[in-house]
Design an enzyme around this catalytic site. Sequence first.
Site, short mmCIF file in Angstrom:
data_model
loop_
_atom_site.label_atom_id
_atom_site.label_comp_id
_atom_site.label_asym_id
_atom_site.label_seq_id
_atom_site.Cartn_x
_atom_site.Cartn_y
_atom_site.Cartn_z
N LYS A 14 -4.93 21.78 26.44
CA LYS A 14 -4.98 21.67 24.98
C LYS A 14 -3.59 21.55 24.35
O LYS A 14 -3.45 21.06 23.23
CB LYS A 14 -5.77 22.83 24.41
CG LYS A 14 -7.24 22.73 24.87
CD LYS A 14 -8.17 23.68 24.22
CE LYS A 14 -9.61 23.33 24.49
NZ LYS A 14 -10.06 23.68 25.86
C1 LIG Z 1 -11.23 23.22 26.41
C2 LIG Z 1 -11.31 23.28 27.90
C3 LIG Z 1 -12.23 22.52 28.64
C4 LIG Z 1 -13.27 21.65 27.97
O1 LIG Z 1 -12.74 20.53 27.31
P1 LIG Z 1 -13.63 19.73 26.22
O2 LIG Z 1 -12.71 18.77 25.61
O3 LIG Z 1 -14.14 20.77 25.27
O4 LIG Z 1 -14.74 19.09 26.99
C5 LIG Z 1 -12.17 22.60 30.03
N1 LIG Z 1 -11.29 23.41 30.65
C6 LIG Z 1 -10.40 24.15 29.98
C7 LIG Z 1 -9.46 25.03 30.74
C8 LIG Z 1 -10.37 24.12 28.58
O5 LIG Z 1 -9.48 24.89 27.92
#
Ligand SMILES: *Cc1c(COP(=O)(O)O)cnc(C)c1O
Length: 466
Positions: A112
């Site tokens: 993220k």
């Molecule tokens: C947010 C997240 C996901 C999922 O991603 P999306 O874009 O919501 O599908 C998977 N793994 C981790 C570690 C995350 O922080």
Amino acid sequence: MKYISTRGKSPAVTFEEVVLTGLAPDGGLYIPDSLPMVTPAQLQEWKKLSYSDLAFEIIRQFVDGAIPDANLRKMINDSYAGFSHPDVAPLVHLQKNDWVLELYCGPTLAFKDFALQLLGRLLDFFLEKRQQHVAILGATSGDTGSAALEGCKHCRFVDLFILHPHNRVSEVQRRQMTTVEGDNVNNLAIEGNFDDCQQIVKQAFADQSFLPAGYQLVAVNSINWARIMAQIVYYFYAALKFLDKAEAVSFSVPTGNFGDIYAGYLAKKMGLPIRQLIIATNRNDILHRFISSNSYSLSTLQPSLSPSMDIMVSSNFERFLYDLFKGDTQRVASFVTGLGKNAQQVSDEEWAFARAHFASRAVDDVATIATIQEVYKRTGFLLDPHTATGVKAAEVCNTDSSIPMITLGTAHPAKFGAAIEQAGLEVPALPAHMSDLFSRKERYSVLANDLATVKAYVVETLKKRR
Ligand SMILES: *Cc1c(COP(=O)(O)O)cnc(C)c1O
């Protein structure tokens, strides 16, 4: 380039406007009204670029003149300068034709950071120009909150309010949020679960009249278009490494809200040779049930070892539905709003379209642990539980072993020590910049699970600030 709502009842907006908001007023999600197409010659050129230079080439097409090139280039460089690996998104060979793209070299150790480091800078640019202040309001079950705080703590025109469920996030995740310093940082621990937090946020967005005059709310979850845009880049970056060696590559993506994999789908639409896109879910498998049996229906939320994928409904799937229904916004709206009452289905032809774009697999906790153990034994590489679901799904869904299979490594294993311990393996140390996490001072307020209480807190804080 304009951004239009998947539900067709809100006016199109500019890049600047789409960054400064969340959902469209009609409840839909914004998507670009056209996509930049990439030629094979351009791909050859792009192969030579560093991560930041590639990001600039891709992102500037979506920004469409809203930011001068020199400013945009600096924002992008600054966003990725703090990543701990010179490649920003290093590609690791697991075995045979299997790879992991490590997307956890940013400040909070999850993918993220790629989008939220940039979002903070985009917000500051536009808000400074407008001389306007905004409040970021977001709910998190873990990774989004810390990445948003790290990405926006320096923003002079932004106050952050991040809600997390009190006593229901891991200690590392809580401390990653509550130890962030900054006068504009507010952590609210809500006496409820993640859904309660999300509900409060949704209601606050729907009626923003409680805010002091001139303020508006900005979303930091993946309904914000800027997040999807920034994530398109690493699909290109990884695939370009195989450009002359393979005719295409495949990706397996640990999926919750469908934001990350939707970015991959857009990369493919833009002309990147992607063979398979694999949706890996945990027990919360609404997307897998749809892809495997043409039934899109709610089921109860089950806590898992991969908490950032614990989700009942994947909001960004609505963006794909727009394509699935060939731009019929009425159908998008009725499909999505009908979900609460009944299981939703699509025509055989539409289902075939969805299956032509996505394979899927649900991976439960037992298989997640087994995958962490197996991969470690075979290769010495330690997967976090989210990435492990991706590696497992890749193994099961792969239809052509001659095509490189890249699993997105979404988080660092040190963030999810409990799962690593369950696998009987040693939890790795936190990286140096976080080694004192457990001795840093925490700051958060515990609030009742109540919309009015949260609104009052936000208003009082904003009034004190200026
Ligand atoms: C947010 C997240 C996901 C999922 O991603 P999306 O874009 O919501 O599908 C998977 N793994 C981790 C570690 C995350 O922080």
